[in-house]
Design an enzyme around this catalytic site. Sequence first.
Site, PDB file in Angstrom:
ATOM      1  N   LYS A  22       9.427   7.953  -9.771  1.00 28.24           N
ATOM      2  CA  LYS A  22       9.774   8.197  -8.353  1.00 28.24           C
ATOM      3  C   LYS A  22      10.865   7.235  -7.888  1.00 28.24           C
ATOM      4  CE  LYS A  22       7.101   6.208  -5.073  1.00 28.24           C
ATOM      5  NZ  LYS A  22       7.776   5.344  -4.079  1.00 28.24           N
ATOM      6  N   ASN A  23      10.688   5.949  -8.219  1.00 27.83           N
ATOM      7  CA  ASN A  23      11.607   4.951  -7.671  1.00 27.83           C
ATOM      8  C   ASN A  23      12.962   4.921  -8.372  1.00 27.83           C
ATOM      9  OD1 ASN A  23       9.742   4.400  -5.761  1.00 27.83           O
ATOM     10  ND2 ASN A  23       9.017   2.462  -6.655  1.00 27.83           N
ATOM     11  N   CYS A 115       6.135  -0.053   8.377  1.00 21.94           N
ATOM     12  CA  CYS A 115       5.556   0.304   7.090  1.00 21.94           C
ATOM     13  C   CYS A 115       4.215  -0.398   6.981  1.00 21.94           C
ATOM     14  CB  CYS A 115       6.476  -0.142   5.964  1.00 21.94           C
ATOM     15  SG  CYS A 115       5.778   0.182   4.367  1.00 21.94           S
ATOM     16  N   ARG A 120       9.392  -4.568   6.398  1.00 23.93           N
ATOM     17  CA  ARG A 120      10.340  -4.130   5.359  1.00 23.93           C
ATOM     18  C   ARG A 120      11.764  -4.252   5.922  1.00 23.93           C
ATOM     19  NH1 ARG A 120       7.692  -0.218   1.837  1.00 23.93           N
ATOM     20  NH2 ARG A 120       9.549  -0.329   0.546  1.00 23.93           N
ATOM     21  N   ASP A 306       3.572  -3.092  -7.081  1.00 24.23           N
ATOM     22  CA  ASP A 306       3.112  -1.698  -7.030  1.00 24.23           C
ATOM     23  C   ASP A 306       1.889  -1.443  -7.909  1.00 24.23           C
ATOM     24  OD1 ASP A 306       5.147  -1.195  -5.274  1.00 24.23           O
ATOM     25  OD2 ASP A 306       6.477  -0.249  -6.730  1.00 24.23           O
ATOM     26  N   ARG A 398       2.656  11.396  -2.328  1.00 23.73           N
ATOM     27  CA  ARG A 398       4.031  10.899  -2.207  1.00 23.73           C
ATOM     28  C   ARG A 398       4.539  10.380  -3.547  1.00 23.73           C
ATOM     29  NH1 ARG A 398       5.074   7.429   3.068  1.00 23.73           N
ATOM     30  NH2 ARG A 398       7.096   7.636   2.087  1.00 23.73           N
TER      31      ARG A 398
END
Length: 421
Positions: A22-23, A115, A120, A306, A398
Amino acid sequence: MEKFIIKGGNPLEGKITISGSKNSALPILAATLLTPEECVIHRVPNLSDIRYMLEILKFLGAQVDYENGTVRIKCKNVHSTAPYDLVRKMRASICILGPLIARCGQARVSLPGGCVIGDRPIDLHITGLQKLGADIEIIKGDVVAHGGILRGTSIHLKGKYGSTVLGTDNVMMAACQAEGTTIIEGAACEPEVEDLAHFLCSMGAKISGMGTQQLIIEGVKELHGCEYTIITDRIEAGTFAVAAAMTKGNLFLEHAPVEHMGSVLEKLKDCGASIEIENQGIRVSRSGPLRAFEIVTAAYPGFPTDMQAQFCAMATVAEGTSKIVENIFPNRFMHISELKRLGAMIELSQNQALIHGIERLSGAPVMASDLRASAALVLAGLVAENTTEVHRVYHIDRGYEKIDEKLSSVGANITRVYSKI
Ligand code: EPU
């Protein structure tokens, strides 16, 4: 809304295929704004964050076709304003700022806003782009930039909490077509930043130092279309590796990016898991006890923030007391109060959590609050007695492609159902 109903206790056994990262995919999709030619990108995971990004790009003028994990995208004509309604859904939308300034000479991108994992800021993105020559102000909640002619220079991108991933991406993308040479010091070294640099080079950019803290970018006149395959997701793979370790299972994680998972695999071994590197992926299993551990989150190649919530879930059922220090997002502990609803014994003080392992969690309804916190709750549900209901699974959708289907296919008892709350 949807929720997961999980009946815990099954060891997970079998094969899970790891999806594209995803990133990596998010900034790589944003980078297609840099050329009017078509880009073909493979292994793009089907996630709601990816669909948001494609919506933003379509709004900006891109023609997009997304089928079977391949995105064909052509940004022939691009306009430079991304309103709040579009960008507020996802913080990563800020990575369109650098490409828009480079392509259009100007940009107006709404600040993405709050967030749940903590503050952030984007100050480093802004100072980096300003150093390249963009004139940037915040007006009515929007970042308003006028690019003019971008010129290569030396830029230091480290802040109080270390390097910035999307900040490095933004400055690197803008520098590709700047006049002269840009040197980014203190660049983020995450594999996803390196993947973006490889993608940009496939478009004709000249970047060296990929994967190091010093990136050297020689500006080129224009970038062209290309075909590219995204790396696989080290965080998705790490999450399933934790699932195997927690459930005393045996999972083969096909296409897991072992070269990017060093710190996570080392820690799993310390906890009692066995890791075998095989031809097309890794096998994670556990037969002995699950032992307590200590982790300190840090920039790559350190232990990733993460994966912190998932390890926190694992610690709740490990023998002994584990310690977690969160150095990247000091308030990223939303999962703790929900894990406590399952019986977990956790003491939280500032950015440190002490987790006293117990024999068994007991199922209860819990609420997902952000992507990785939701992953932690699903992991906890897999080993809890009776039934755990994880509400608001849109958070997990997500960033995890069909997580319920992948887990069911290896023996988990997990179902997705409609929920009023
Ligand atoms: N920071 C600043 N100023 C800035 C930017 C960041 O002080 O201008 C600070 C942040 O507050 C934080 C640290 O620097 O303390 C690192 O933040 P970074 O900018 O690296 O985070 P990001 O680029 O916004 C990406 C990932 C996150 C991941 C972080 C850290 C994407 C789309 N997002 O965010 O992923 O946690 O790097 O590795 O790549 C996730 O996937 O769940 C996720 C949150």
